[in-house]
Design an enzyme around this catalytic site. Structure first.
Site, PDB file in Angstrom:
ATOM      1  N   HIS A 311      47.273  52.452  40.706  1.00 29.31           N
ATOM      2  CA  HIS A 311      47.803  51.233  41.345  1.00 29.31           C
ATOM      3  C   HIS A 311      48.831  51.640  42.392  1.00 29.31           C
ATOM      4  CE1 HIS A 311      49.545  47.232  41.822  1.00 29.31           C
ATOM      5  NE2 HIS A 311      48.441  46.785  41.270  1.00 29.31           N
ATOM      6  N   ASP A 369      42.122  45.557  36.129  1.00 29.45           N
ATOM      7  CA  ASP A 369      40.651  45.468  36.218  1.00 29.45           C
ATOM      8  C   ASP A 369      39.925  46.268  35.156  1.00 29.45           C
ATOM      9  OD1 ASP A 369      41.435  45.443  39.568  1.00 29.45           O
ATOM     10  OD2 ASP A 369      40.314  43.830  38.611  1.00 29.45           O
TER      11      ASP A 369
HETATM   12  C1  SDX Z   1      44.053  45.594  42.120  1.00 25.22           C
HETATM   13  O1  SDX Z   1      48.034  45.625  45.023  1.00 25.22           O
HETATM   14  C2  SDX Z   1      47.826  44.944  43.952  1.00 25.22           C
HETATM   15  O2  SDX Z   1      48.735  44.355  43.381  1.00 25.22           O
HETATM   16  C3  SDX Z   1      46.388  44.896  43.495  1.00 25.22           C
HETATM   17  C4  SDX Z   1      46.111  44.169  42.192  1.00 25.22           C
HETATM   18  C5  SDX Z   1      46.427  42.692  42.286  1.00 25.22           C
HETATM   19  O3  SDX Z   1      46.638  42.084  41.230  1.00 25.22           O
HETATM   20  O4  SDX Z   1      46.336  42.129  43.407  1.00 25.22           O
HETATM   21  O5  SDX Z   1      46.874  44.759  41.169  1.00 25.22           O
HETATM   22  C6  SDX Z   1      44.638  44.271  41.811  1.00 25.22           C
HETATM   23  O6  SDX Z   1      43.538  45.784  43.199  1.00 25.22           O
HETATM   24  C7  SDX Z   1      44.175  46.696  41.104  1.00 25.22           C
HETATM   25  C8  SDX Z   1      43.605  48.041  41.625  1.00 25.22           C
HETATM   26  C9  SDX Z   1      42.098  48.003  41.423  1.00 25.22           C
HETATM   27  N1  SDX Z   1      41.470  49.199  42.055  1.00 25.22           N
HETATM   28  C10 SDX Z   1      40.960  50.172  41.332  1.00 25.22           C
HETATM   29  O7  SDX Z   1      40.995  50.244  40.111  1.00 25.22           O
HETATM   30  C11 SDX Z   1      40.233  51.232  42.156  1.00 25.22           C
HETATM   31  C12 SDX Z   1      40.656  52.639  41.689  1.00 25.22           C
HETATM   32  N2  SDX Z   1      42.028  52.840  42.073  1.00 25.22           N
HETATM   33  C13 SDX Z   1      42.301  53.529  43.328  1.00 25.22           C
HETATM   34  O8  SDX Z   1      41.398  53.276  44.339  1.00 25.22           O
HETATM   35  C14 SDX Z   1      43.787  53.506  43.706  1.00 25.22           C
HETATM   36  O9  SDX Z   1      44.489  53.817  42.585  1.00 25.22           O
HETATM   37  C15 SDX Z   1      44.361  52.251  44.326  1.00 25.22           C
HETATM   38  C16 SDX Z   1      43.587  51.800  45.518  1.00 25.22           C
HETATM   39  C17 SDX Z   1      44.416  51.152  43.329  1.00 25.22           C
HETATM   40  C18 SDX Z   1      45.766  52.591  44.770  1.00 25.22           C
HETATM   41  O10 SDX Z   1      45.658  53.519  45.764  1.00 25.22           O
HETATM   42  P1  SDX Z   1      46.962  54.097  46.522  1.00 25.22           P
HETATM   43  O11 SDX Z   1      48.207  53.454  46.098  1.00 25.22           O
HETATM   44  O12 SDX Z   1      46.664  54.102  47.979  1.00 25.22           O
HETATM   45  O13 SDX Z   1      47.074  55.492  45.918  1.00 25.22           O
HETATM   46  P2  SDX Z   1      46.312  56.743  46.468  1.00 25.22           P
HETATM   47  O14 SDX Z   1      44.887  56.355  46.743  1.00 25.22           O
HETATM   48  O15 SDX Z   1      47.137  57.361  47.539  1.00 25.22           O
HETATM   49  O16 SDX Z   1      46.307  57.683  45.170  1.00 25.22           O
HETATM   50  C19 SDX Z   1      47.402  58.517  44.907  1.00 25.22           C
HETATM   51  C20 SDX Z   1      46.747  59.770  44.335  1.00 25.22           C
HETATM   52  C21 SDX Z   1      45.650  60.305  45.243  1.00 25.22           C
HETATM   53  O17 SDX Z   1      45.644  61.706  45.042  1.00 25.22           O
HETATM   54  P3  SDX Z   1      46.351  62.632  46.200  1.00 25.22           P
HETATM   55  O18 SDX Z   1      45.715  62.267  47.518  1.00 25.22           O
HETATM   56  O19 SDX Z   1      47.839  62.274  46.135  1.00 25.22           O
HETATM   57  O20 SDX Z   1      46.063  64.038  45.751  1.00 25.22           O
HETATM   58  O21 SDX Z   1      46.108  59.458  43.089  1.00 25.22           O
HETATM   59  C22 SDX Z   1      44.707  59.665  43.199  1.00 25.22           C
HETATM   60  C23 SDX Z   1      44.376  59.745  44.675  1.00 25.22           C
HETATM   61  O22 SDX Z   1      43.285  60.602  44.879  1.00 25.22           O
HETATM   62  N3  SDX Z   1      44.064  58.516  42.589  1.00 25.22           N
HETATM   63  C24 SDX Z   1      43.007  58.558  41.773  1.00 25.22           C
HETATM   64  C25 SDX Z   1      42.769  57.220  41.403  1.00 25.22           C
HETATM   65  N4  SDX Z   1      43.658  56.427  41.993  1.00 25.22           N
HETATM   66  C26 SDX Z   1      44.444  57.218  42.734  1.00 25.22           C
HETATM   67  N5  SDX Z   1      42.243  59.578  41.335  1.00 25.22           N
HETATM   68  C27 SDX Z   1      41.238  59.256  40.504  1.00 25.22           C
HETATM   69  N6  SDX Z   1      40.944  57.992  40.090  1.00 25.22           N
HETATM   70  C28 SDX Z   1      41.693  56.958  40.524  1.00 25.22           C
HETATM   71  N7  SDX Z   1      41.416  55.729  40.123  1.00 25.22           N
END
Ligand code: SDX
Length: 435
Positions: A311, A369
């Site tokens: 998140h 989710d």
């Molecule tokens: C919702 O914003 C909100 O409030 C949203 C929400 C709401 O109520 O409106 O809460 C609802 O959208 C919840 C999120 C649902 N999405 C997912 O479950 C999809 C999987 N999650 C990721 O795509 C990610 O965690 C996000 C999009 C939710 C957040 O992404 P960020 O904040 O941009 O973080 P990031 O992508 O920069 O990740 C930080 C690190 C990265 O590694 P590095 O580049 O630092 O090496 O963590 C890793 C990412 O690769 N990472 C994951 C991961 N999520 C982040 N690695 C594996 N699996 C994951 N799910």
């Protein structure tokens, strides 16, 4: 907004020596903000913050999130208390008006929503233009956007009364519009809302009843749906809410703004994640495949991510996920599905991920989710409908935030700038002179 008197942040541009003090503003709780509205005019600089990881786009009194502590407050009330003791109509009132309703206020609000739950009969014909296998979110974007063509008597955004009617219409009609998208996909007749039913009960009735026989909605499932709607109602300045605010900042009508929010929510990184979680669990298939997928989630060269994990704000357990897990067990018990293999798989996946160094170090926890799809599937809702249910709930947050934006004297049309990396100025080359 309380401008902390005298508190400032000094920005020094070392390449020009220019130094400017910018005011610091304090909110009720949470980080202070540095007011950089005059940065460009005073220092000829833009900030650079793609994804707005450190940018406050507005001031708000609706929702507060502490990502490190895993705290979510709606108008100051903790989400776990609202989920335990309140209901979706009360939370909708709270988000819109700022206070929990008294008995009369609650009754009047429920009546207003109930008596807006039917849609214009012409809207019925919209569905026939879609293929039966259209994704419900595509139908939702179109039908909600079309509401401006029907309810143009309530879209003068400068009139509080018009704004209130438009908010009520959107909250009230979303269950009908979504249930009809499901019925259309099934080839079953549309069911009309019943004024004798509660909001969540009415939605489930329109989803699963047919004209052929009486259909009784399980009170346990109606309560579970109501709690799930509470958990998804609002969440500060997330991607879809920011989309609604940006669309609204141009003066666009509320129906167009909510249609824009629906489009943004559809993405798998946002509201589309609940659908993606179920697809991921079904792809993993069994507990002994989990290590392979955990390995893939950690592999930078593999774009696989653990859907339902991570998140932007929560670097602790999403407080909604805990309540969703509990609700998931209640629903599966009610449906005598406590041996559901997908729930067992999800819980084992969570256990393994939360003990893995990568997830610990990156503070990746289950989000709202992760469990919702298992509940919806158990209720007999098809995967393709999951994000529509998220939109059903989030409509309340979207309209509350949209209204707050309209009323905020600080707000103006949203128009970010950029760091230009393109070609410098150059003269046109006639076709016959190009290589
Ligand atoms: C919702 O914003 C909100 O409030 C949203 C929400 C709401 O109520 O409106 O809460 C609802 O959208 C919840 C999120 C649902 N999405 C997912 O479950 C999809 C999987 N999650 C990721 O795509 C990610 O965690 C996000 C999009 C939710 C957040 O992404 P960020 O904040 O941009 O973080 P990031 O992508 O920069 O990740 C930080 C690190 C990265 O590694 P590095 O580049 O630092 O090496 O963590 C890793 C990412 O690769 N990472 C994951 C991961 N999520 C982040 N690695 C594996 N699996 C994951 N799910």
């Amino acid at each position: 907004m309380s401008a902390s008197t005298k508190e400032t942040v000094t920005v020094t541009n070392n390449s020009t020596g220019k130094q400017v003090d910018f005011p610091l503003h304090s909110g009720t709780i949470g980080p202070k903000v540095m007011d950089i509205r005059s940065l460009y005019s005073q220092m000829d600089l833009f900030t650079y913050d793609p994804g707005f990881t450190s940018t406050g786009s507005c001031k708000s009194t609706i929702t507060y999130i502490d990502g490190d502590e895993g705290v979510l407050l709606h108008r100051g009330y903790p989400i776990d208390q609202l989920a335990e003791h309140s209901d979706f109509m009360e939370v909708a009132y709270l988000l819109l008006k700022g206070e929990l309703p008294n008995v009369k206020e609650k009754a009047d609000f429920i009546k207003a929503i109930t008596y807006h739950s039917m849609v214009h009969e012409q809207i019925n014909f919209f569905y026939r233009g879609f293929r039966r296998d259209s994704h419900p979110m595509a139908v939702l974007c179109a039908v909600v956007g079309s509401m401006a063509a029907f309810y143009h008597d309530s879209i003068d955004i400068h009139l509080p009364k018009d704004r209130m009617i438009a908010q009520h219409r959107l909250i009230a009609k979303m269950p009908t519009i979504i249930a009809w998208a499901y019925k259309y996909a099934l080839g079953q007749p549309f069911m009309y809302p019943k004024n004798s039913m509660g909001y969540s009960e009415n939605f489930l009735h329109m989803m699963f009843a047919t004209p052929c026989e009486e259909y009784k909605v399980s009170p346990i499932l109606a309560k579970a749906m109501d709690r799930i709607l509470i958990l998804h109602a609002d969440h500060e300045q997330n991607a879809s809410t920011s989309t609604v605010r940006l669309a609204g900042s141009s003066g666009a009508n509320p129906f167009a703004c909510i249609a824009a929010g629906i489009a943004s929510l559809w993405g798998p990184a946002h509201g589309g994640a609940n659908e993606a979680v179920l697809a991921m669990l079904q792809e993993i298939g069994s507990i002994d495949h989990i290590p392979e997928y955990i390995k893939r989630a950690k592999d930078k060269d593999d774009n696989f991510r653990l859907m339902g994990f991570g998140h932007r704000v929560y670097k602790n357990y999403d407080p909604r996920a805990k309540i969703m897990q509990r609700t998931c067990k209640e629903v599966l018990d009610e449906l005598d599905m406590h041996d559901d293999p997908l729930l067992k798989l999800a819980m084992e996946l969570e256990r393994i991920a939360l003990s893995d160094e990568y997830f610990i170090e990156k503070k990746l926890y289950p989000n709202v989710d992760f469990y919702s799809g298992i509940i919806f599937r158990a209720m007999g809702i098809p995967t393709s409908m999951f994000t529509s249910l998220f939109a059903l709930a989030r409509t309340v947050g979207w309209v509350a935030q949209w209204n707050e934006m309209i009323e905020d004297t600080d707000q103006k049309i949203g128009r970010p700038r950029q760091l230009y990396m393109g070609a410098p100025k150059r003269d046109f080359v006639p076709l016959n002179k190009r290589p």
